[in-house]
Write a protein that holds these residues in place. Structure first.
Motif, PDB file in Angstrom:
ATOM      1  N   GLU A 101       0.841  -1.211   0.000  1.00 54.63           N
ATOM      2  CA  GLU A 101       0.000   0.000   0.000  1.00 54.63           C
ATOM      3  C   GLU A 101       0.873   1.257   0.000  1.00 54.63           C
ATOM      4  O   GLU A 101       0.526   2.265  -0.591  1.00 54.63           O
ATOM      5  CB  GLU A 101      -0.900   0.021   1.246  1.00 54.63           C
ATOM      6  N   LYS A 102       2.028   1.172   0.674  1.00 61.73           N
ATOM      7  CA  LYS A 102       2.945   2.325   0.730  1.00 61.73           C
ATOM      8  C   LYS A 102       3.680   2.523  -0.590  1.00 61.73           C
ATOM      9  O   LYS A 102       4.232   3.577  -0.867  1.00 61.73           O
ATOM     10  CB  LYS A 102       3.985   2.097   1.841  1.00 61.73           C
ATOM     11  N   HIS A 103       3.774   1.446  -1.370  1.00 59.57           N
ATOM     12  CA  HIS A 103       4.487   1.498  -2.664  1.00 59.57           C
ATOM     13  C   HIS A 103       3.570   0.918  -3.740  1.00 59.57           C
ATOM     14  O   HIS A 103       3.831  -0.164  -4.264  1.00 59.57           O
ATOM     15  CB  HIS A 103       5.788   0.669  -2.588  1.00 59.57           C
ATOM     16  N   PRO A 104       2.492   1.643  -4.067  1.00 59.37           N
ATOM     17  CA  PRO A 104       1.444   1.060  -4.918  1.00 59.37           C
ATOM     18  C   PRO A 104       1.914   0.682  -6.326  1.00 59.37           C
ATOM     19  O   PRO A 104       1.299  -0.169  -6.962  1.00 59.37           O
ATOM     20  CB  PRO A 104       0.369   2.147  -4.961  1.00 59.37           C
ATOM     21  N   ASP A 105       3.000   1.291  -6.809  1.00 59.78           N
ATOM     22  CA  ASP A 105       3.441   0.975  -8.173  1.00 59.78           C
ATOM     23  C   ASP A 105       4.555  -0.069  -8.208  1.00 59.78           C
ATOM     24  O   ASP A 105       5.060  -0.412  -9.288  1.00 59.78           O
ATOM     25  CB  ASP A 105       3.917   2.256  -8.880  1.00 59.78           C
ATOM     26  N   ALA A 106       4.962  -0.528  -7.028  1.00 62.34           N
ATOM     27  CA  ALA A 106       6.106  -1.455  -6.982  1.00 62.34           C
ATOM     28  C   ALA A 106       5.690  -2.890  -7.312  1.00 62.34           C
ATOM     29  O   ALA A 106       4.536  -3.275  -7.118  1.00 62.34           O
ATOM     30  CB  ALA A 106       6.734  -1.419  -5.593  1.00 62.34           C
ATOM     31  N   VAL A 107       6.669  -3.660  -7.821  1.00 65.36           N
ATOM     32  CA  VAL A 107       6.461  -5.104  -7.941  1.00 65.36           C
ATOM     33  C   VAL A 107       7.176  -5.751  -6.749  1.00 65.36           C
ATOM     34  O   VAL A 107       8.090  -5.157  -6.174  1.00 65.36           O
ATOM     35  CB  VAL A 107       7.001  -5.700  -9.269  1.00 65.36           C
ATOM     36  N   ASP A 123       5.039 -10.910  -7.023  1.00 68.01           N
ATOM     37  CA  ASP A 123       5.031 -11.025  -8.485  1.00 68.01           C
ATOM     38  C   ASP A 123       6.106 -11.982  -8.971  1.00 68.01           C
ATOM     39  O   ASP A 123       5.953 -12.659  -9.981  1.00 68.01           O
ATOM     40  CB  ASP A 123       5.288  -9.641  -9.107  1.00 68.01           C
ATOM     41  N   TYR A 124       7.225 -11.992  -8.262  1.00 72.34           N
ATOM     42  CA  TYR A 124       8.369 -12.829  -8.637  1.00 72.34           C
ATOM     43  C   TYR A 124       8.871 -13.526  -7.386  1.00 72.34           C
ATOM     44  O   TYR A 124       8.793 -12.978  -6.292  1.00 72.34           O
ATOM     45  CB  TYR A 124       9.546 -11.987  -9.162  1.00 72.34           C
ATOM     46  N   CYS A 125       9.444 -14.708  -7.588  1.00 73.39           N
ATOM     47  CA  CYS A 125      10.106 -15.384  -6.484  1.00 73.39           C
ATOM     48  C   CYS A 125      11.549 -15.626  -6.945  1.00 73.39           C
ATOM     49  O   CYS A 125      11.828 -15.656  -8.170  1.00 73.39           O
ATOM     50  CB  CYS A 125       9.385 -16.701  -6.206  1.00 73.39           C
ATOM     51  N   CYS A 126      12.475 -15.768  -6.033  1.00 77.70           N
ATOM     52  CA  CYS A 126      13.859 -16.053  -6.413  1.00 77.70           C
ATOM     53  C   CYS A 126      14.491 -16.924  -5.346  1.00 77.70           C
ATOM     54  O   CYS A 126      13.943 -17.066  -4.249  1.00 77.70           O
ATOM     55  CB  CYS A 126      14.658 -14.756  -6.559  1.00 77.70           C
ATOM     56  N   THR A 127      15.628 -17.514  -5.665  1.00 74.35           N
ATOM     57  CA  THR A 127      16.419 -18.206  -4.644  1.00 74.35           C
ATOM     58  C   THR A 127      17.727 -17.436  -4.516  1.00 74.35           C
ATOM     59  O   THR A 127      17.967 -16.457  -5.236  1.00 74.35           O
ATOM     60  CB  THR A 127      16.726 -19.679  -5.021  1.00 74.35           C
ATOM     61  N   LYS A 293       2.501 -18.448  -9.969  1.00 71.36           N
ATOM     62  CA  LYS A 293       2.957 -17.475 -10.983  1.00 71.36           C
ATOM     63  C   LYS A 293       4.347 -16.958 -10.621  1.00 71.36           C
ATOM     64  O   LYS A 293       5.241 -16.864 -11.461  1.00 71.36           O
ATOM     65  CB  LYS A 293       1.974 -16.299 -11.064  1.00 71.36           C
ATOM     66  N   ALA A 294       4.512 -16.584  -9.342  1.00 67.49           N
ATOM     67  CA  ALA A 294       5.822 -16.079  -8.882  1.00 67.49           C
ATOM     68  C   ALA A 294       6.871 -17.197  -8.928  1.00 67.49           C
ATOM     69  O   ALA A 294       8.014 -16.973  -9.346  1.00 67.49           O
ATOM     70  CB  ALA A 294       5.696 -15.523  -7.467  1.00 67.49           C
ATOM     71  N   LEU A 295       6.464 -18.396  -8.547  1.00 68.98           N
ATOM     72  CA  LEU A 295       7.420 -19.520  -8.526  1.00 68.98           C
ATOM     73  C   LEU A 295       7.829 -19.962  -9.927  1.00 68.98           C
ATOM     74  O   LEU A 295       8.978 -20.346 -10.158  1.00 68.98           O
ATOM     75  CB  LEU A 295       6.811 -20.707  -7.774  1.00 68.98           C
ATOM     76  N   ASP A 296       6.895 -19.907 -10.876  1.00 68.39           N
ATOM     77  CA  ASP A 296       7.243 -20.289 -12.257  1.00 68.39           C
ATOM     78  C   ASP A 296       8.344 -19.368 -12.788  1.00 68.39           C
ATOM     79  O   ASP A 296       9.275 -19.805 -13.452  1.00 68.39           O
ATOM     80  CB  ASP A 296       6.009 -20.191 -13.171  1.00 68.39           C
ATOM     81  N   ARG A 297       8.249 -18.085 -12.445  1.00 65.98           N
ATOM     82  CA  ARG A 297       9.292 -17.132 -12.883  1.00 65.98           C
ATOM     83  C   ARG A 297      10.642 -17.483 -12.254  1.00 65.98           C
ATOM     84  O   ARG A 297      11.684 -17.339 -12.878  1.00 65.98           O
ATOM     85  CB  ARG A 297       8.898 -15.705 -12.497  1.00 65.98           C
ATOM     86  N   MET A 298      10.602 -17.949 -11.007  1.00 64.91           N
ATOM     87  CA  MET A 298      11.851 -18.338 -10.324  1.00 64.91           C
ATOM     88  C   MET A 298      12.482 -19.542 -11.027  1.00 64.91           C
ATOM     89  O   MET A 298      13.684 -19.552 -11.315  1.00 64.91           O
ATOM     90  CB  MET A 298      11.533 -18.693  -8.869  1.00 64.91           C
ATOM     91  N   VAL A 299      11.665 -20.543 -11.312  1.00 62.53           N
ATOM     92  CA  VAL A 299      12.191 -21.779 -11.910  1.00 62.53           C
ATOM     93  C   VAL A 299      12.716 -21.519 -13.327  1.00 62.53           C
ATOM     94  O   VAL A 299      13.685 -22.123 -13.761  1.00 62.53           O
ATOM     95  CB  VAL A 299      11.087 -22.879 -11.888  1.00 62.53           C
ATOM     96  N   GLU A 300      12.071 -20.558 -14.021  1.00 61.26           N
ATOM     97  CA  GLU A 300      12.490 -20.255 -15.406  1.00 61.26           C
ATOM     98  C   GLU A 300      13.757 -19.406 -15.469  1.00 61.26           C
ATOM     99  O   GLU A 300      14.411 -19.334 -16.513  1.00 61.26           O
ATOM    100  CB  GLU A 300      11.370 -19.471 -16.128  1.00 61.26           C
ATOM    101  N   THR A 301      14.099 -18.697 -14.389  1.00 62.84           N
ATOM    102  CA  THR A 301      15.242 -17.777 -14.425  1.00 62.84           C
ATOM    103  C   THR A 301      16.525 -18.527 -14.030  1.00 62.84           C
ATOM    104  O   THR A 301      16.703 -18.896 -12.876  1.00 62.84           O
ATOM    105  CB  THR A 301      15.032 -16.570 -13.487  1.00 62.84           C
TER     106      THR A 301
END
Ligand code: 13P
Length: 305
Positions: A101-107, A123-127, A293-301
């Motif tokens: 809410e404090k950063h409404p445009d952030a991912v 939106d994204y996950c990472c290891t 959705k966030a995890l798929d991005r992690m696995v693909e990166t």
């Protein structure tokens, strides 16, 4: 490792059509009996690709949850229901919603060491193996919130030159490794290469030669000609480092860097888990779909190391 226990585990594995996945911080005997041992990224990829019906996850809860999100049709078992991750519990979905809410445009990029609820808000996950690569994949003009590990977040900031909004979470097993302890060990082994995990504090990382995920440490040691390594991460990894590189010496930067949760898993608990099909780790459908959705991005990166 007790032969009878091992035989029993193998029989039960066959009966249940199960695969045993273990993290690099597990007790040595668990790493040895696992079908695959690896870092969080490697384990997530294995969990998403296996054709076994049951995954016995020898690690901590968020890892088993990640497997359940990536492979909903499989039964995921955590042999000890108390194996949690204090770092993952340092931010709740409610706290993250407030920050958004404090950063409404952030991912939001969340470290895989987080609950399924927090992943669902991200939106994204990472290891630790691909944090910088995930941050780099986000358009330059986008503001980024990074949760919950401040130290991995700072490492990603330094590698990418991006400003991140950090959450003040930390891993107690990593921040207990002090700069002084590393310096003292270095004084005793002046030729050793210092490998530190990105969850370590900044002063420790500043005096380290390599900053790597656990899987990257294993690959680096395998390729290096060095004969001595100082290891600034959970001590369990030294078991496999020694096994894979018998001619090299691996010295823990601190004797205190032991994760009590990782050490809750034992061969007897794996047997109990396969016999009674417990403890089943499930994620509610609505949370699962959003977190995936966030995890798929992690696995693909892919990580660059
Ligand atoms: P990696 O094995 O992905 O480096 O993660 C280490 C860790 O802290 C897991 O909790």
């Amino acid at each position: 490792m007790n032969e009878q226990l091992l035989e029993k585990i193998n029989k039960l594995k066959e009966l249940r059509r199960a695969v045993i996945l273990a993290h690099n911080y597990q007790p040595g005997e668990i790493q040895d009996l696992a079908d695959f041992c690896g870092d969080s990224l490697g384990l997530s990829i294995r969990a998403s690709e296996t054709d076994a019906e049951v995954i016995v996850f020898c690690g901590v809860r968020f890892m088993a949850e990640t497997a359940a999100i990536l492979s909903p049709e499989k039964t995921v078992l955590l042999p000890d229901k108390h194996a949690g991750c204090p770092l993952a519990d340092m931010i709740t979905a409610k706290q993250l919603r407030k920050l958004k809410e404090k950063h409404p445009d952030a991912v939001v990029v969340c470290y895989v060491n987080s609950t399924a609820d927090v992943k669902a808000e991200s939106d994204y996950c990472c290891t630790s193996a691909n944090a910088a690569e995930v941050v780099e994949s986000i358009p330059a003009e986008k503001e980024i919130i990074f949760v919950p590990d401040q130290h991995l977040g700072r490492f990603a900031m330094e590698k990418t030159g991006r400003e991140l909004v950090l959450w003040p979470g930390y891993c107690a097993t990593h921040v207990i490794i002090s700069k002084e302890a590393v310096e003292e060990t270095k004084a005793k082994y002046p030729d050793a290469i210092v490998m530190a995990h990105p969850e370590c504090s900044e002063p420790v990382k500043e005096i380290s030669d390599e900053i790597l995920s656990t899987g990257q440490m294993l690959r680096f040691a395998g390729k290096s000609d060095a004969k001595q390594f100082i290891i600034a991460t959970e001590k369990g990894i030294i078991h496999t480092l020694k096994k894979q590189n018998p001619e090299a010496e691996f010295i823990a930067a601190s004797d205190m860097s032991i994760c009590p949760n990782m050490k809750l898993i034992s061969p007897a608990k794996i047997i109990g888990s396969l016999e009674d099909m417990q403890y089943k780790i499930t994620v509610p459908q609505d949370i699962r779909t959003r977190a995936k959705k966030a995890l798929d991005r992690m696995v693909e990166t892919k990580s660059t190391k």
